[in-house]
Design a protein around this motif. Structure first.
Motif, PDB file in Angstrom:
ATOM      1  N   ILE A 207       0.886  -1.170   0.000  1.00  0.00           N
ATOM      2  CA  ILE A 207       0.000   0.000   0.000  1.00  0.00           C
ATOM      3  C   ILE A 207       0.919   1.213   0.000  1.00  0.00           C
ATOM      4  O   ILE A 207       1.733   1.377   0.915  1.00  0.00           O
ATOM      5  N   LEU A 208       0.800   2.056  -1.033  1.00  0.00           N
ATOM      6  CA  LEU A 208       1.731   3.169  -1.217  1.00  0.00           C
ATOM      7  C   LEU A 208       0.990   4.505  -1.196  1.00  0.00           C
ATOM      8  O   LEU A 208      -0.183   4.581  -1.580  1.00  0.00           O
ATOM      9  N   PRO A 209       1.682   5.567  -0.780  1.00  0.00           N
ATOM     10  CA  PRO A 209       1.098   6.911  -0.916  1.00  0.00           C
ATOM     11  C   PRO A 209       1.132   7.327  -2.385  1.00  0.00           C
ATOM     12  O   PRO A 209       1.853   6.730  -3.189  1.00  0.00           O
ATOM     13  N   PRO A 210       0.359   8.338  -2.770  1.00  0.00           N
ATOM     14  CA  PRO A 210       0.322   8.761  -4.172  1.00  0.00           C
ATOM     15  C   PRO A 210       1.695   9.227  -4.663  1.00  0.00           C
ATOM     16  O   PRO A 210       2.538   9.677  -3.884  1.00  0.00           O
ATOM     17  N   GLY A 211       1.908   9.112  -5.971  1.00  0.00           N
ATOM     18  CA  GLY A 211       3.136   9.607  -6.584  1.00  0.00           C
ATOM     19  C   GLY A 211       3.300  11.098  -6.345  1.00  0.00           C
ATOM     20  O   GLY A 211       2.321  11.847  -6.331  1.00  0.00           O
ATOM     21  N   GLY A 212       4.530  11.527  -6.133  1.00  0.00           N
ATOM     22  CA  GLY A 212       4.804  12.937  -5.872  1.00  0.00           C
ATOM     23  C   GLY A 212       4.888  13.267  -4.408  1.00  0.00           C
ATOM     24  O   GLY A 212       5.385  14.339  -4.049  1.00  0.00           O
ATOM     25  N   SER A 213       4.423  12.370  -3.533  1.00  0.00           N
ATOM     26  CA  SER A 213       4.556  12.613  -2.101  1.00  0.00           C
ATOM     27  C   SER A 213       5.987  12.298  -1.680  1.00  0.00           C
ATOM     28  O   SER A 213       6.675  11.485  -2.296  1.00  0.00           O
ATOM     29  N   ILE A 214       6.432  12.911  -0.585  1.00  0.00           N
ATOM     30  CA  ILE A 214       7.815  12.731  -0.159  1.00  0.00           C
ATOM     31  C   ILE A 214       8.081  11.287   0.259  1.00  0.00           C
ATOM     32  O   ILE A 214       9.148  10.729  -0.025  1.00  0.00           O
ATOM     33  N   LEU A 215       7.105  10.628   0.909  1.00  0.00           N
ATOM     34  CA  LEU A 215       7.294   9.236   1.306  1.00  0.00           C
ATOM     35  C   LEU A 215       7.413   8.339   0.079  1.00  0.00           C
ATOM     36  O   LEU A 215       8.265   7.446   0.039  1.00  0.00           O
ATOM     37  N   ARG A 216       6.575   8.569  -0.925  1.00  0.00           N
ATOM     38  CA  ARG A 216       6.647   7.758  -2.146  1.00  0.00           C
ATOM     39  C   ARG A 216       8.011   7.927  -2.818  1.00  0.00           C
ATOM     40  O   ARG A 216       8.638   6.954  -3.256  1.00  0.00           O
ATOM     41  N   ASP A 217       8.485   9.166  -2.879  1.00  0.00           N
ATOM     42  CA  ASP A 217       9.790   9.421  -3.498  1.00  0.00           C
ATOM     43  C   ASP A 217      10.904   8.703  -2.738  1.00  0.00           C
ATOM     44  O   ASP A 217      11.834   8.149  -3.340  1.00  0.00           O
ATOM     45  N   ARG A 218      10.827   8.686  -1.422  1.00  0.00           N
ATOM     46  CA  ARG A 218      11.899   8.067  -0.637  1.00  0.00           C
ATOM     47  C   ARG A 218      11.834   6.539  -0.683  1.00  0.00           C
ATOM     48  O   ARG A 218      12.858   5.868  -0.659  1.00  0.00           O
ATOM     49  N   LEU A 219      10.628   5.989  -0.774  1.00  0.00           N
ATOM     50  CA  LEU A 219      10.515   4.547  -0.967  1.00  0.00           C
ATOM     51  C   LEU A 219      11.059   4.143  -2.333  1.00  0.00           C
ATOM     52  O   LEU A 219      11.764   3.131  -2.457  1.00  0.00           O
ATOM     53  N   LEU A 277      13.766   0.058   7.895  1.00  0.00           N
ATOM     54  CA  LEU A 277      13.810   0.650   6.554  1.00  0.00           C
ATOM     55  C   LEU A 277      14.891   1.723   6.433  1.00  0.00           C
ATOM     56  O   LEU A 277      15.350   2.024   5.337  1.00  0.00           O
ATOM     57  N   GLY A 278      15.255   2.321   7.566  1.00  0.00           N
ATOM     58  CA  GLY A 278      16.185   3.444   7.510  1.00  0.00           C
ATOM     59  C   GLY A 278      15.533   4.695   6.941  1.00  0.00           C
ATOM     60  O   GLY A 278      16.221   5.610   6.492  1.00  0.00           O
ATOM     61  N   LEU A 279      14.199   4.729   6.956  1.00  0.00           N
ATOM     62  CA  LEU A 279      13.473   5.878   6.410  1.00  0.00           C
ATOM     63  C   LEU A 279      13.210   6.889   7.505  1.00  0.00           C
ATOM     64  O   LEU A 279      12.526   6.585   8.479  1.00  0.00           O
ATOM     65  N   ARG A 280      13.760   8.081   7.355  1.00  0.00           N
ATOM     66  CA  ARG A 280      13.488   9.169   8.291  1.00  0.00           C
ATOM     67  C   ARG A 280      12.924  10.339   7.504  1.00  0.00           C
ATOM     68  O   ARG A 280      13.603  10.909   6.656  1.00  0.00           O
ATOM     69  N   MET A 281      11.681  10.639   7.761  1.00  0.00           N
ATOM     70  CA  MET A 281      11.049  11.758   7.069  1.00  0.00           C
ATOM     71  C   MET A 281      11.494  13.072   7.703  1.00  0.00           C
ATOM     72  O   MET A 281      11.823  13.124   8.887  1.00  0.00           O
ATOM     73  N   ASP A 282      11.497  14.142   6.898  1.00  0.00           N
ATOM     74  CA  ASP A 282      11.761  15.466   7.442  1.00  0.00           C
ATOM     75  C   ASP A 282      10.677  15.804   8.474  1.00  0.00           C
ATOM     76  O   ASP A 282       9.543  15.338   8.379  1.00  0.00           O
ATOM     77  N   ALA A 283      11.046  16.595   9.457  1.00  0.00           N
ATOM     78  CA  ALA A 283      10.075  16.974  10.489  1.00  0.00           C
ATOM     79  C   ALA A 283       8.907  17.730   9.864  1.00  0.00           C
ATOM     80  O   ALA A 283       9.081  18.572   8.988  1.00  0.00           O
ATOM     81  N   TYR A 284       7.709  17.403  10.325  1.00  0.00           N
ATOM     82  CA  TYR A 284       6.557  18.212   9.935  1.00  0.00           C
ATOM     83  C   TYR A 284       6.357  19.279  11.002  1.00  0.00           C
ATOM     84  O   TYR A 284       6.875  19.178  12.120  1.00  0.00           O
ATOM     85  N   GLY A 285       5.626  20.310  10.662  1.00  0.00           N
ATOM     86  CA  GLY A 285       5.406  21.399  11.602  1.00  0.00           C
ATOM     87  C   GLY A 285       4.215  22.242  11.206  1.00  0.00           C
ATOM     88  O   GLY A 285       3.514  21.950  10.233  1.00  0.00           O
ATOM     89  N   ILE A 286       3.985  23.293  11.977  1.00  0.00           N
ATOM     90  CA  ILE A 286       2.882  24.217  11.701  1.00  0.00           C
ATOM     91  C   ILE A 286       3.369  25.262  10.706  1.00  0.00           C
ATOM     92  O   ILE A 286       4.364  25.944  10.950  1.00  0.00           O
TER      93      ILE A 286
END
Length: 314
Positions: A207-219, A277-286
């Motif tokens: 199950i993948l996030p849509p193309g163009g999302s940062i998680l999809r790009d990193r996967l 996975l070694g996947l670390r997403m950039d911090a999200y914020g307000i």
């Protein structure tokens, strides 16, 4: 210090009808169709555009055989016109709400994890203080929501700023990082194994996030850097109910933050595979617009978000 030339331009040359026309030209790419959408005749629309280009001393649109296309200057004016009209509409809404005894509204966007964890707690806190504030929530990836924020369609976004050009126009308060793990149903054939490889995982249905999302790009980068093909069996969705339902009914796998599925894990429905996975997403914020004055409802929402985020750290 404000540029007095800009102030003279706005006071002496800019008309609301020109703002509406700019937005419609951006939507339709045609003077005729933009004029119809703006309730103008085509000659009147052409005249308004010519007056605006003359006042700016810049060509805003290239005239093509079939329609028009914005120049770089035109794209800037379309974006700013949309934000200005959204501000005027928000002002009208606030006045109407105040006159009817309501207490304002706030439109907020959030990426999946804070939309499921932080944001609901902040909304409950806001409603406890001011029940009549109308809250609209959008859940999406960061890029389209940041665009909506810049256009004035959203007041706040809990997400990431991915475009360096936009960063100068935005304020960002970091909240949390999102380490991702592989999530599967309880009893999955891979559950409990300590010898998993990325190659074996790539052969699973994902199950993948849509193309163009940062998680999809990193996967994608993760599989490519290991010399592996992308998963051939995949479903794309951002909906957590859909994700959890698919996981419970199949042997599909997904990369998600553990925090997001903790209630399902506590209930014995989902589990985490023993594979880093070694996947670390950039911090999200307000994210807010720099220099923009929030409405009272949006300001209260911001306060509640900060308080709930601080409570999680304690």
């Amino acid at each position: 210090m404000p540029d007095p030339r800009s102030d003279r331009f706005v006071r002496s040359h800019l008309k609301v009808r020109q703002l509406v026309l700019l937005v419609e030209l951006g939507r339709h790419g045609s003077i005729l169709h933009a004029a119809q959408a703006a309730n103008l005749t085509q000659p009147a629309a052409s005249k308004l555009l010519a007056e605006l280009e003359h006042a700016l001393g810049m060509k805003l649109f290239d005239r093509l055989p079939r329609g028009v296309a914005p120049t770089d200057y035109g794209a800037v004016m379309i974006r700013r016109a949309g934000a200005a009209l959204a501000e005027l509409d928000a002002g009208h809404q606030e006045v109407m709400e105040l006159s009817s005894g309501l207490s304002g509204r706030v439109a907020i966007g959030a990426v999946l994890t804070p939309a499921t964890t932080l944001l609901p707690r902040a909304v409950v806190a806001l409603k406890a203080r001011q029940p009549r504030v109308h809250v609209t929530i959008t859940v999406d990836t960061s890029k389209p929501m940041i665009q909506q924020l810049q256009n004035g369609e959203l007041d706040l976004v809990i997400g990431r700023v991915l475009d360096s050009e936009s960063a100068a126009q935005l304020s960002f308060e970091p909240l949390s990082e999102e380490p991702h793990r592989i999530i599967v149903r309880a009893g999955h054939p891979l559950a409990g194994r300590s010898d998993l490889s990325l190659q074996e995982l790539a052969r699973q249905a994902w199950i993948l996030p849509p193309g163009g999302s940062i998680l999809r790009d990193r996967l994608t980068a993760l599989f490519l850097s290991a010399g592996l093909d992308q998963p051939h069996q995949a479903v794309e969705t951002l909906s957590l109910p859909v994700v959890t339902s698919l996981l419970g009914r199949s042997d599909m796998v997904v990369a998600l933050p553990e925090e997001l599925i903790q209630p399902y894990r506590d209930a014995g429905l989902l589990t985490v595979l023993d594979f880093d996975l070694g996947l670390r997403m950039d911090a999200y914020g307000i994210v807010t617009r720099r220099g923009h004055q929030l409405s009272p409802g949006a300001e209260l929402m911001l306060d509640c978000l900060r308080e709930e985020a601080a409570r999680r750290v304690l």
